[in-house]
Design an enzyme around this catalytic site. Structure first.
Site, short mmCIF file in Angstrom:
data_model
loop_
_atom_site.label_atom_id
_atom_site.label_comp_id
_atom_site.label_asym_id
_atom_site.label_seq_id
_atom_site.Cartn_x
_atom_site.Cartn_y
_atom_site.Cartn_z
N LYS A 64 3.44 1.33 -3.77
CA LYS A 64 3.12 0.68 -4.99
C LYS A 64 4.05 0.84 -6.19
O LYS A 64 4.14 -0.05 -7.03
CB LYS A 64 1.69 0.96 -5.08
CG LYS A 64 0.89 0.60 -4.14
CD LYS A 64 -0.81 0.77 -4.61
CE LYS A 64 -1.65 0.38 -3.63
NZ LYS A 64 -3.22 0.30 -3.85
N ASN A 120 0.42 -3.91 -6.20
CA ASN A 120 -0.02 -4.20 -4.89
C ASN A 120 0.19 -5.58 -4.16
O ASN A 120 -0.37 -5.95 -3.04
CB ASN A 120 -1.55 -3.71 -4.76
CG ASN A 120 -2.56 -4.57 -5.27
OD1 ASN A 120 -2.32 -5.20 -6.23
ND2 ASN A 120 -3.26 -5.10 -4.26
N THR A 145 0.98 -1.19 0.04
CA THR A 145 -0.06 -0.07 0.16
C THR A 145 1.07 1.30 -0.01
O THR A 145 2.16 1.20 -0.06
CB THR A 145 -0.88 -0.02 1.18
OG1 THR A 145 -1.91 1.12 1.07
CG2 THR A 145 -0.23 0.03 2.80
N GLY A 196 -1.65 6.87 -8.15
CA GLY A 196 -1.60 5.42 -8.48
C GLY A 196 -3.01 4.58 -8.50
O GLY A 196 -3.01 3.90 -9.64
N ASP A 206 -5.55 -4.47 -7.59
CA ASP A 206 -6.44 -3.51 -7.69
C ASP A 206 -7.34 -3.40 -8.65
O ASP A 206 -8.41 -3.08 -8.62
CB ASP A 206 -5.55 -2.25 -7.47
CG ASP A 206 -5.02 -1.94 -6.09
OD1 ASP A 206 -5.76 -2.59 -4.88
OD2 ASP A 206 -4.15 -1.34 -5.70
#
Length: 497
Positions: free
Chosen positions: A148, A169, A144, A212, A185
C-alpha cells in the site's frame, strides 16, 4: 397432514430463491456475452446447447424431464435474448488484487457482485513489483499488504486521502498509461464508523496500532473532529499507559491481533476503558474477535470490518468503471458475505437430535458437516462411554475444548456439538466467534439416554436444570425439534440464512 398455508409458504420461499437465481444467471449471461464478443464467438453455439440438454436429462426423474426440458428451454432462450441486447459494462476491464501472499481473499467474490470485469489475484514478490506495475496487462487493481505504501512512488497522481495518508489501496491505469492511486479504505472506514454510531467532535478515540491501516483510521477520525490517541507497543503512548485515556469513547483495532488463524487473542482488556461505548475491529475473520465478544458482554456497540471491506471495494469499482454504483449495494454484499461465512452450530441436551438435524441442514445448504462427538471418537480410537470410563469426564472435556477451538475457527459450515460442551465457560467464545449458535430443543420425555454416559447417571430433568442457563447463555436463538427433522431444518433456514 401438512397445513396448506405452510406448503404455500414453502412454495413462496422457493419462488423467491428462483427469482434471485434468475437474476444471477442473467448477470452471468451478460458477462458471457461480453467474453464471446471479445473472442468473436456467436451467442448461439449448438454444441453447447446439446451438452446442456444431455446434462439436464440426468437431473430429473423421467416423469419430470419433459417439464424440466421445456422450462430450461425457455430459460436458455431468455439468456440468449439478454446476451444479444445487454452489453455488460466494463466487461473488457482486467482488474484484480495485488499482494505478496494471497492465500484466500473474498475480493473476487465481492467484485463479482459489483461489475462484469475480470478479477484475478496477483501474487507478486517485492523484487517484481516495478515490472508488474509497468508491464502487466491490467486496468485496475486493489492493493493489499505489503504494497500500500510501496506503490505510491509509481503513481502520477494521488487522491487527497492517498496523499494525506501515504497509503494507496486502489490503482487505475489511465488512458495515457500513467497510474492514479486512491485510498478507498478511508471510504470503508467512514461507513464502519457510521455503523458504530459515529463520533462527536472532541470525543476521544483510541486507535490500536500504528501501521498503514491505522494511518487511514486516524485521518478519518480527525476529519470528524475526534481527539485521536494512537496506542502501540513502541510509540509515544503504549498499552501500559491506557489508564491515562480511560475517558475514551471509541476503540478501534487497526492491528491484526485476533485475526485468523490467531483467533482468541485480544489486544486490549476493555475494562481498562470504562467510558467506551463502541468498539470497531477492522478484522472480519473471525466475525467475532475476542475483542468484539468482550464488547458484546459489556453491552457496547461492536462492529467487525466486513462492511468496511465491502464499501472500499464498491468505491474501488466506481474508479475501475468510471461510473457511480448505488451505495446500497454495500449492504447487500455485506449481508451475502455474512450469511455465507457464518457457520451454524447446534447445541442442546444429549439426544436432542443435533446430529440428525445438523447433517440434513448441511446437505440442504451444500456445506461441510462436523459432528464433535464423532470426531472425538475418531481421535480416541474408541467410543465416548469407553473413554469416559477409562479417563474420566475431566479428560474428556479438555479434549472436547481442544476440538471446539479447531472447529470454531471454521467459516460457513454446520457443526453438531456434544450436549455437555456448555459446562465449560471457555467453550462459549470458541463457538460464537464465527457462528450463529442455535439451541436445539426437544421435550425431555423424548430424550434417549442409551450410550450417553452423563445421561445414564442422572435424569433428563436434573440434567436440564443444571444446563439450561448455560444453553441460553451460549446461544443466539432456539429451534424446536419436536416435529420432523425437515420441519426443524426449515425453521433454522428461515431464521439464519
Amino acid at each position: 397432514m401438512e397445513a396448506l398455508n405452510d406448503l404455500r409458504q414453502d412454495i413462496d420461499a422457493l419462488d423467491a430463491q428462483l427469482a434471485a437465481l434468475y437474476r444471477r444467471r442473467m448477470d452471468v449471461a451478460a458477462r458471457i456475452a461480453a467474453v464471446k464478443r471479445e473472442q468473436g464467438l456467436p451467442v448461439l453455439q449448438p454444441e453447447r446447447e446439446q451438452e446442456i440438454r444431455a446434462r439436464l436429462a440426468e437431473l430429473a426423474a423421467p416423469a419430470l424431464q419433459p417439464g424440466m426440458q421445456a422450462w430450461f428451454g425457455a430459460l436458455r432462450a431468455a439468456s440468449r435474448d439478454w446476451q444479444e441486447s445487454s452489453p455488460a459494462p466494463g466487461a473488457s476491464l482486467r482488474c484484480g488484487l495485488l499482494g505478496e501472499h494471497l492465500r484466500h481473499s473474498y475480493s473476487p467474490e465481492i467484485h463479482a457482485m459489483l461489475g462484469a470485469y475480470s478479477y484475478d489475484l496477483f501474487e507478486v514478490p517485492p523484487e517484481g513489483l516495478a515490472d508488474f506495475l509497468h508491464g502487466a496487462a491490467w486496468d485496475g487493481l486493489n492493493v493489499t499488504i505489503p504494497y500500500k505504501r510501496a506503490v505510491v512512488p509509481f503513481c502520477a497522481a494521488l487522491s487527497p486521502m492517498a496523499k494525506q495518508t501515504g497509503s494507496v489501496n486502489t490503482l487505475v491505469r489511465r488512458a495515457d498509461g500513467t497510474l492514479y492511486g486512491a485510498n478507498t479504505d478511508a471510504d470503508g472506514f467512514r461507513l464502519l464508523l457510521e455503523r458504530g454510531g459515529g463520533i462527536a467532535p472532541g470525543e476521544k478515540a483510541l486507535v490500536l496500532g500504528s501501521g498503514g491501516a491505522s494511518q487511514t483510521v486516524q485521518a478519518v477520525l480527525r476529519a470528524q473532529g475526534a481527539e485521536v490517541v494512537v496506542i502501540s507497543r513502541r510509540g509515544p503512548v503504549t498499552y501500559d499507559m491506557i489508564e491515562q485515556h480511560a475517558d475514551a469513547r471509541l476503540v478501534v483495532n487497526a492491528t491484526p491481533v485476533g485475526m485468523y488463524p490467531g483467533n482468541g487473542v485480544s489486544p486490549l482488556d476493555l475494562r481498562r476503558v470504562p467510558q467506551c461505548r463502541c468498539v470497531l475491529d477492522l478484522v472480519y475473520n473471525p466475525a467475532r474477535t475476542a475483542l468484539l465478544q468482550q464488547a458484546e458482554r459489556l453491552g457496547l456497540r461492536a462492529e467487525n470490518g466486513l462492511s468496511m471491506l465491502a464499501e472500499q471495494a464498491r468505491c474501488a469499482a466506481e474508479l475501475f468503471l468510471q461510473r457511480p454504483i448505488d451505495p446500497a449495494r454495500t449492504a447487500v454484499i455485506t449481508d451475502a458475505l455474512q450469511k455465507r461465512m457464518r457457520s451454524l452450530i447446534l447445541i442442546g441436551m444429549p439426544g436432542a437430535g443435533k446430529t440428525t438435524v445438523g447433517r440434513l441442514l448441511a446437505q440442504r445448504l451444500g456445506r461441510d458437516f462436523f459432528d464433535a462427538d464423532e470426531e472425538l471418537e475418531r481421535r480416541f480410537g474408541c467410543d465416548i462411554p469407553t473413554f469416559f470410563a477409562r479417563e474420566g469426564e475431566a479428560a474428556f472435556r479438555a479434549e472436547e475444548t481442544t476440538l471446539l477451538a479447531e472447529l470454531g475457527k471454521r467459516s460457513g459450515c454446520v457443526i453438531a456439538t456434544g450436549g455437555g460442551c456448555v459446562t465449560r465457560p471457555e467453550n462459549e467464545p470458541l463457538l460464537r466467534q464465527n457462528a450463529a449458535v442455535i439451541w436445539l430443543q426437544r421435550a425431555l420425555d423424548r430424550l434417549p439416554v442409551a450410550g450417553r454416559p452423563v445421561s445414564r447417571c442422572t435424569t433428563p430433568e436434573a440434567l436440564y436444570a443444571q444446563r439450561a442457563a448455560a444453553y441460553a447463555r451460549f446461544s443466539d436463538g432456539t429451534a424446536d425439534n419436536n416435529g420432523t427433522p425437515d420441519e426443524t431444518v426449515r425453521q433454522i433456514l428461515e431464521a439464519w440464512t
